[in-house]
Design an enzyme around this catalytic site. Structure first.
Site, PDB file in Angstrom:
ATOM      1  N   TYR A   5      15.854  -2.546   2.096  1.00  0.00           N
ATOM      2  CA  TYR A   5      16.512  -3.786   1.710  1.00  0.00           C
ATOM      3  C   TYR A   5      17.433  -3.578   0.508  1.00  0.00           C
ATOM      4  O   TYR A   5      17.070  -2.919  -0.464  1.00  0.00           O
ATOM      5  CB  TYR A   5      15.468  -4.845   1.368  1.00  0.00           C
ATOM      6  CG  TYR A   5      14.825  -5.464   2.581  1.00  0.00           C
ATOM      7  CD1 TYR A   5      15.568  -6.231   3.460  1.00  0.00           C
ATOM      8  CD2 TYR A   5      13.468  -5.287   2.831  1.00  0.00           C
ATOM      9  CE1 TYR A   5      14.973  -6.804   4.579  1.00  0.00           C
ATOM     10  CE2 TYR A   5      12.864  -5.859   3.940  1.00  0.00           C
ATOM     11  CZ  TYR A   5      13.624  -6.618   4.814  1.00  0.00           C
ATOM     12  OH  TYR A   5      13.033  -7.186   5.916  1.00  0.00           O
TER      13      TYR A   5
ATOM     14  N   LYS B 141     -17.548  -7.633  -9.288  1.00  0.00           N
ATOM     15  CA  LYS B 141     -16.692  -8.793  -9.051  1.00  0.00           C
ATOM     16  C   LYS B 141     -15.488  -8.381  -8.209  1.00  0.00           C
ATOM     17  O   LYS B 141     -15.213  -7.190  -8.034  1.00  0.00           O
ATOM     18  CB  LYS B 141     -16.229  -9.386 -10.378  1.00  0.00           C
ATOM     19  CG  LYS B 141     -15.375  -8.465 -11.227  1.00  0.00           C
ATOM     20  CD  LYS B 141     -15.033  -9.080 -12.565  1.00  0.00           C
ATOM     21  CE  LYS B 141     -14.182  -8.125 -13.403  1.00  0.00           C
ATOM     22  NZ  LYS B 141     -13.784  -8.708 -14.698  1.00  0.00           N
TER      23      LYS B 141
END
Length: 381
Positions: free
Chosen positions: A271, A50
């Site tokens: 940042y 999956k």
């Protein structure tokens, strides 16, 4: 001469436009399947592919697993099953864990997919579809043994026991459940769920039983029943944190060095300028960030990259497309020749990355992005 990372095993570092390269070792995936298959004795060892084989490419992984001996596969959604059917032989089974959504039953039979029926509503839909086709149709029944996620409840089991006609037209190929605490071997929930599966299955049509995924396999033979369905273990993730990982690593993630610079006392990085230099440092900016699935929280908890034998701490916040590392301790002779560093590799596993980001290896692996240049190793394991 100081050690550098070994070059990728295929076509050189990477395509010129790629910021990072994800190398996927298909031989290691096949070897992991064979190891798991050997541990489970007479039980069938299925393969869970999956989420595009946990992000590694089901179209490449599934045929290798089939060649290694897997002939039963599990996916989560119908669309995944349809895509997978094109990659493996018609003789191999594909179970769809979420079962048929209303109105999709005919798609399952058209593509030769087996639904996992999780609710009375899905049973009713599959029963009606079998009536329309005029032939019994195969399916799995999932029972809820304690996780409260998917599966038939005790009340549902009582209803089906009293009304076996509700299962008319359904050829029950598997009765299954899922362990909630398999990665914690000492948890009493494991034995409780094992015993509940036996009790609930005794009130349903006779069929092979399945309980264990990757971690459950390592709980021992009493949890293997007739079928096991490993997923994460195929891709090298540790079954639990209490024992050495017996599985082979299957991925290497190498990020390109885009820029180098020298900074001095007080200079901030990234940042928010959350990291500042306390003295002269040399840093490198890498072409990988959280848009590539290298999680933003990976800078916390000791996040790092590796350049050969040199550990490179991540500095400041991980950006969307870039990550900054400290290369101060790397000799000039090594940096002069370096083109890339390992984010995942021999010295830092997927599980290591997950720990530093406060998550699990499953999330790291399935989050790895689509911008990487991908290279598949196909040599024999």
């Amino acid at each position: 001469m100081p050690e550098l990372p070994s070059p990728p095993h295929t076509t050189g570092w990477a395509e010129p436009g790629a910021g990072a390269m994800l190398e996927i070792d298909l031989g290691a995936i096949a070897a992991n399947y064979r190891l798991l298959d050997a541990r489970t004795g007479t039980a069938t060892c299925a393969a869970v592919v999956k989420a595009d084989a946990y992000g590694l490419g089901a179209h490449r992984v599934a045929p290798v697993l089939e060649q290694a001996g897997a002939h039963t596969f599990f996916v989560a959604h119908l669309e995944e099953g349809i895509r997978l059917r094109c990659c493996i032989s018609r003789s191999s089974r594909i179970f769809v864990l979420h079962g048929p959504m209303p109105g999709t039953e005919a798609e399952f039979t058209h593509h030769d997919l087996l639904p996992v029926l999780n609710s009375m509503e899905q049973i009713a839909g599959w029963h009606a579809h079998a009536g329309r086709t005029g032939t019994p149709l195969p399916a799995a029944l999932q029972v809820d043994t304690g996780m409260s996620r998917f599966g038939l409840s005790d009340t549902d089991i009582a209803t089906l026991s009293a009304r076996p006609d509700l299962l008319d037209g359904i050829d029950t190929r598997l009765v299954m459940s899922h362990l909630a605490c398999a990665d914690t071997p000492a948890s009493p929930a494991n034995a409780m769920q094992r015993d509940r599966l036996r009790a609930m299955a005794a009130r349903l049509p006779t069929a092979p039983l399945a309980l264990s995924a990757s971690s459950g396999i390592f709980l021992g033979p009493d949890y293997h029943f007739d079928l096991v369905r490993p997923g994460a273990a195929l891709y090298g993730l540790a079954p639990n944190e209490n024992a050495p990982n017996p599985l082979r690593p299957t991925v290497r993630l190498a990020a390109r060095i885009v820029q180098r610079r020298a900074i001095t006392t007080g200079d901030g990085v990234g940042y928010g300028l959350t990291w500042r230099a306390t003295g002269p440092r040399r840093i490198a900016t890498l072409g990988i960030g959280y848009a590539d699935g290298f999680l933003r929280h990976g800078a916390d908890g000791g996040g790092c990259a590796w350049l050969g034998e040199y550990r490179l701490p991540i500095l400041g916040r991980i950006s969307m497309d870039s990550t900054t590392v400290d290369v101060t301790d790397v000799p000039d002779s090594v940096m002069a020749r370096a083109t890339h560093v390992d984010m995942i590799g021999p010295r830092r596993s997927v599980d290591d990355v997950a720990r530093s980001a406060g998550t699990i290896g499953y999330e790291v692996l399935t989050a790895l992005g689509s911008r990487f240049h991908r290279a598949y190793l196909t040599q024999a394991a």
